[in-house]
Design a protein around this motif. Structure first.
Motif, short mmCIF file in Angstrom:
data_model
loop_
_atom_site.label_atom_id
_atom_site.label_comp_id
_atom_site.label_asym_id
_atom_site.label_seq_id
_atom_site.Cartn_x
_atom_site.Cartn_y
_atom_site.Cartn_z
N PRO A 118 0.81 -1.22 0.00
CA PRO A 118 0.00 0.00 0.00
C PRO A 118 0.85 1.28 0.00
O PRO A 118 0.29 2.38 -0.01
CB PRO A 118 -0.77 -0.10 1.32
CG PRO A 118 0.13 -0.88 2.21
CD PRO A 118 0.83 -1.87 1.32
N LEU A 119 2.13 1.12 0.02
CA LEU A 119 3.03 2.23 0.28
C LEU A 119 3.60 2.79 -1.02
O LEU A 119 4.07 2.06 -1.87
CB LEU A 119 4.18 1.69 1.15
CG LEU A 119 5.18 2.64 1.75
CD1 LEU A 119 4.51 3.55 2.77
CD2 LEU A 119 6.28 1.84 2.44
N VAL A 120 3.54 4.12 -1.16
CA VAL A 120 4.18 4.79 -2.30
C VAL A 120 5.05 5.90 -1.73
O VAL A 120 4.55 6.79 -1.02
CB VAL A 120 3.14 5.38 -3.27
CG1 VAL A 120 3.86 6.04 -4.45
CG2 VAL A 120 2.20 4.29 -3.77
N LEU A 121 6.35 5.85 -2.01
CA LEU A 121 7.29 6.83 -1.46
C LEU A 121 8.04 7.50 -2.60
O LEU A 121 8.42 6.85 -3.57
CB LEU A 121 8.31 6.13 -0.55
CG LEU A 121 7.73 5.53 0.72
CD1 LEU A 121 8.73 4.57 1.36
CD2 LEU A 121 7.39 6.65 1.71
N THR A 122 8.26 8.78 -2.46
CA THR A 122 8.99 9.52 -3.49
C THR A 122 10.32 10.00 -2.94
O THR A 122 10.36 10.60 -1.85
CB THR A 122 8.16 10.72 -3.96
OG1 THR A 122 6.90 10.24 -4.43
CG2 THR A 122 8.87 11.43 -5.11
N GLY A 123 11.37 9.71 -3.67
CA GLY A 123 12.70 10.18 -3.27
C GLY A 123 13.33 9.30 -2.22
O GLY A 123 12.66 8.47 -1.59
N LEU A 124 14.62 9.48 -2.04
CA LEU A 124 15.37 8.74 -1.04
C LEU A 124 15.75 9.66 0.11
O LEU A 124 16.09 10.82 -0.11
CB LEU A 124 16.64 8.14 -1.64
CG LEU A 124 16.47 7.09 -2.74
CD1 LEU A 124 17.84 6.56 -3.16
CD2 LEU A 124 15.57 5.96 -2.27
N ARG A 125 15.69 9.14 1.31
CA ARG A 125 16.17 9.88 2.48
C ARG A 125 17.51 9.31 2.91
O ARG A 125 17.92 8.23 2.44
CB ARG A 125 15.15 9.76 3.63
CG ARG A 125 13.74 10.13 3.24
CD ARG A 125 13.66 11.57 2.75
NE ARG A 125 12.30 11.89 2.29
CZ ARG A 125 11.62 12.92 2.76
NH1 ARG A 125 12.16 13.74 3.65
NH2 ARG A 125 10.41 13.17 2.29
N ARG A 126 18.17 10.02 3.83
CA ARG A 126 19.47 9.58 4.28
C ARG A 126 19.36 8.67 5.50
O ARG A 126 19.99 7.63 5.60
CB ARG A 126 20.33 10.80 4.61
CG ARG A 126 21.83 10.60 4.50
CD ARG A 126 22.55 11.89 4.87
NE ARG A 126 22.18 12.31 6.21
CZ ARG A 126 22.81 11.90 7.32
NH1 ARG A 126 23.85 11.11 7.24
NH2 ARG A 126 22.42 12.33 8.51
N THR A 127 18.51 9.09 6.46
CA THR A 127 18.38 8.30 7.68
C THR A 127 16.99 8.48 8.26
O THR A 127 16.20 9.32 7.80
CB THR A 127 19.48 8.66 8.71
OG1 THR A 127 19.44 7.70 9.79
CG2 THR A 127 19.27 10.06 9.28
N PHE A 128 16.67 7.68 9.25
CA PHE A 128 15.33 7.61 9.83
C PHE A 128 14.84 8.99 10.29
O PHE A 128 13.70 9.37 10.06
CB PHE A 128 15.32 6.62 10.98
CG PHE A 128 15.96 5.31 10.63
CD1 PHE A 128 15.40 4.49 9.66
CD2 PHE A 128 17.15 4.91 11.22
CE1 PHE A 128 15.99 3.28 9.30
CE2 PHE A 128 17.74 3.70 10.87
CZ PHE A 128 17.16 2.88 9.91
N ALA A 129 15.74 9.71 10.96
CA ALA A 129 15.35 10.97 11.58
C ALA A 129 15.06 12.06 10.54
O ALA A 129 14.66 13.17 10.90
CB ALA A 129 16.45 11.45 12.54
N ASP A 130 15.25 11.75 9.25
CA ASP A 130 14.94 12.73 8.21
C ASP A 130 13.44 12.83 7.95
O ASP A 130 13.01 13.71 7.18
CB ASP A 130 15.65 12.38 6.90
CG ASP A 130 17.17 12.58 7.02
OD1 ASP A 130 17.61 13.26 7.97
OD2 ASP A 130 17.90 12.05 6.17
N VAL A 131 12.67 11.93 8.54
CA VAL A 131 11.20 12.05 8.44
C VAL A 131 10.63 12.08 9.85
O VAL A 131 11.32 11.73 10.82
CB VAL A 131 10.58 10.89 7.63
CG1 VAL A 131 11.14 10.86 6.20
CG2 VAL A 131 10.77 9.55 8.32
N ALA A 132 9.39 12.50 9.96
CA ALA A 132 8.76 12.61 11.28
C ALA A 132 8.59 11.21 11.89
O ALA A 132 8.53 10.21 11.17
CB ALA A 132 7.39 13.29 11.13
#
Lengths: 259, 259, 259
Positions: free
Chosen positions: A203-217
C-alpha cells in the motif's frame, strides 16, 4: 589459524548453531569463531547471498566463511569450497556464494577426503562443512578438499529495465525495516536525480530517497539506501513490516516520476 | 583451562545469557565459552536433556557444560556437579543430566564452597552454576564442589509397548520441524522393515521413514530420523508446526501397519 | 587488550550484530568479545540503561562496553566515550549511559580521529562505535577519541511520591516475566514492611513480595525483586505477559495497603 565466520538460517540460539560451534571447538580449538548471521529467512538463498555480500567489507582478510542456507541438504547438490581474495568460503552449491565467485578458485567438496564418519542426511553444516572449514582454518588450500568445479549460477536480484526496477523484499530486519534486492546501480540507471524515484511496496508509495530515519517525522515511512547497500523501506521509530503488512518476498517496484 | 559450553532456556540475546558470559569472563577469562543452545522450551527439562544428549558427540572431550533449565530455581532443589568420561556438567537436579549419569561421579553443589556472595533467588545459572563451572574449567574436580549425591531420575522419553510408541513433540526447531522424543530403538522394536511405520501427529498420518527433505515433493510432509537421533516430522521447504498446528507437547503416535 | 561487551537492540543472530563482531575481529582480533544482550526493546533507551546497570556487577573490571540503542542514528546526536571505574563505555548520547555517569570522564566522539571512512547514515554501531571500542580495547584513553562533553540526562525511572510509585514495564524477558522500572529503594520508602505492598498492572493486583517462583502455586502470579534489581511480575511456570496481556510500556502502580 584463520578466523571462522558462520552465516546460516539456523536461528540464533538453536542447537544447530551450537553443534557447529562445538564441532569447530573440537577440531580447531584455537580458532576465533564469530557469528555473522543466523536469521537468514529459512532456505532463502538470495537473502543469504545478500547477507554475505554486504558483510564482505567487514570480515577479516583471511576469514573462512561457512555459509549454510541449504534447503537441498542430503540431495545430490554439491558442497563448494571457494578461495577468493585471501578468504575461503564453504557452502552448498545453490547460488549462495554468487557474491564471491569472480576470480575465485572453486572446488567441490569430496567428503571422503575429510576423514569424517558418515554424515547425517539433514545436517551437512555440522557434519561436512564445519570439518571442511576447520581444515581451511588450519591453512589447507581449497584444492585439498576436492576437484575443481563449475558452480551453479542461478539468476538473483531485481529485474531492471530502462523504465522500472522490479524487486522484492529480501528480509525483514529486527526493527521491522524491509531490505530489498534493489541495488543503487539499478536506481542510478533508472533515474537522475534520485529525488524523482517512486518506490511502491504494497500500500506504500514513497517519493525520493532519504538519508536516515530521523529525516522524516516519527511514524512516517521512508526509502533509503541501507547500511548493507540495498534499497530499504522503514518507518522512523516504527515497524514498516507490521504497519504495511509486508514480508519476505513482497514485490517492490521502483520507477522514475519524471519518466 | 577447559572449554565451557552453555545450554539454557534463557533465549539467545537475552541479558541472562550475557550475564553468564560476563561472569565467566571475569572468573576465567582465558576459557573458550561456546553457546550450545539457548532456545530450549522454557522449563522443559526433557527437551533440555535431548539437546544435551544429541550434542555429546560434538563437544570437546574435556568440556565443562553448564545446563540451566531450572523452573524450580530458588526452591530446595539441589544443583549437581557431575563428571563423566572426561567431561563435567553443572545443572539443577531435575533430570536434565539424565543423559550423562551412567558411570558418572555425581556431587551436590555446596554454595558455601564457592566463596561467592549471597545468590539471587531467581538466577542460579549466573550466581552459582557459572562460578562452579569456572572452578571446574580451571581444573578443580567435581568432588571439590560438594558431597556425593544421588540424582533424581524422573521418567523421560516416549512410552513403548510391543504395539505402539506414544511420544510427544519435544521442540519445534527454527525451520518449523517437529523433533519428537521417539528414539530409533523404539521404532526398531516395533516394526521391521521401518517402511511399515505409521506416524500420527495431529491431523497428519505418515507411512514409512524418509532419509531427507528432498525425498518428498516441495510442500509434502515426511517423517525421518533427525540429525539429533530422534524421530522428526517436517515439510519439505515448509513449516510443519504451522501447517499442522503442532507445538511442544503435541502427542505423536507410532504403529506398524503390518500389525 | 581489554575485553569488549556488546549491548544492543539489534536482535541476536542478526547481521548487524555479526558485522560489529566482524569489525572488531578485523581491528582487534585478540580481544575477547562477549554478547551482553541484543534483545533490548527496539529504540527503548530506558530498557537499555537497565540492562547495562544490572550487568555492571558481572562485567570484567576493565571491560569496554559498546551500547547501541540508537533511534536517532544519523541525526545530530553525539556519540559518547565514557571512562568510569576502570571500564569504558561507547554509546549514543541519549541517556543510555545514565548508570555510569557518576564520576565519569565523558568525551564526545570525533569521527575524524578514528581514521575510518565515511560512516553509513544508519549503522554507527558498526561504522563508528566498534572502531572506537577497538581503540579503547587497545589501551587508548577516552580522551583520545574527542573533546570533553556534557551528556544528556533525560529523566528515566519510575515516579515516586510518598503514597504511590508509578512505573512501567521495561521489558518482557524470554520467560514472559515482566521487568519494571521500579527500584527497591522506591518500595522501601513507600511501605514497611514490604508485605503490605500492593502491585497493580493491568488486570493484576498482587499483595506483598515473594522470593522466588516456587513460593506460589504453579500458574499463580507473583511480584518479586528480580535478579536485575527491579520489581518484576511473573507467573510460576507460566508467561505473565501472555496471561495478563502486558507488554513493554504497560503501567505498573505500587501502593501500600496500610496507607
Amino acid at each position: 589459524v584463520r578466523p571462522i565466520a558462520l552465516l546460516t538460517d539456523f536461528g540464533s540460539g538453536s542447537v544447530y548453531v551450537g553443534q557447529v560451534h562445538a564441532t569447530l571447538a573440537r577440531l580447531v580449538p584455537e580458532a576465533r569463531v564469530l557469528d555473522l548471521a543466523h536469521d537468514c529467512p529459512a532456505g532463502h538463498v538470495e537473502a543469504g547471498a545478500y547477507l554475505l555480500e554486504s558483510s564482505l567489507p567487514y570480515l577479516p582478510d583471511d576469514a573462512v566463511v561457512v555459509a549454510v542456507v541449504d534447503p537441498g541438504v542430503g540431495s545430490a547438490r554439491s558442497i563448494l569450497a571457494v578461495e577468493q581474495g585471501g578468504r575461503a568460503f564453504v557452502a552448498p552449491d545453490n547460488g549462495l556464494l554468487a557474491p564471491v565467485l569472480a576470480g575465485a578458485a572453486v572446488h567441490r567438496l569430496d567428503a571422503a577426503r575429510l576423514g569424517v564418519g558418515t554424515p547425517s542426511a539433514t545436517f551437512h553444516g555440522r557434519d561436512l562443512m564445519a570439518p571442511a572449514a576447520a581444515r581451511l582454518a588450519r591453512g589447507r588450500p581449497v584444492a585439498s578438499l576436492g576437484p575443481p568445479a563449475e558452480p551453479l549460477r542461478p539468476a538473483l536480484g531485481a529485474t531492471a529495465t530502462p523504465d522500472v526496477v522490479e524487486g522484492a523484499v529480501l528480509l525483514v530486519d529486527p526493527f521491522g525495516n524491509l531490505v530489498t534486492n534493489v541495488r543503487p546501480e539499478d536506481l542510478e540507471r533508472l533515474c537522475a536525480p534520485l529525488d524523482w524515484l517512486r518506490v511502491t511496496a504494497g500500500p506504500l508509495v514513497l517519493t525520493g530517497l532519504r538519508r536516515t530515519f530521523a529525516d522524516v517525522a516519527e511514524g512516517s515511512a521512508l526509502a533509503y539506501l541501507g547500511s548493507g547497500g540495498r534499497l530499504e523501506v522503514a518507518v522512523n521509530r516504527g515497524r514498516a513490516s507490521d504497519r504495511f503488512g509486508l514480508g519476505v518476498g513482497a514485490p517492490v517496484r521502483v520507477e522514475c516520476e519524471a519518466s
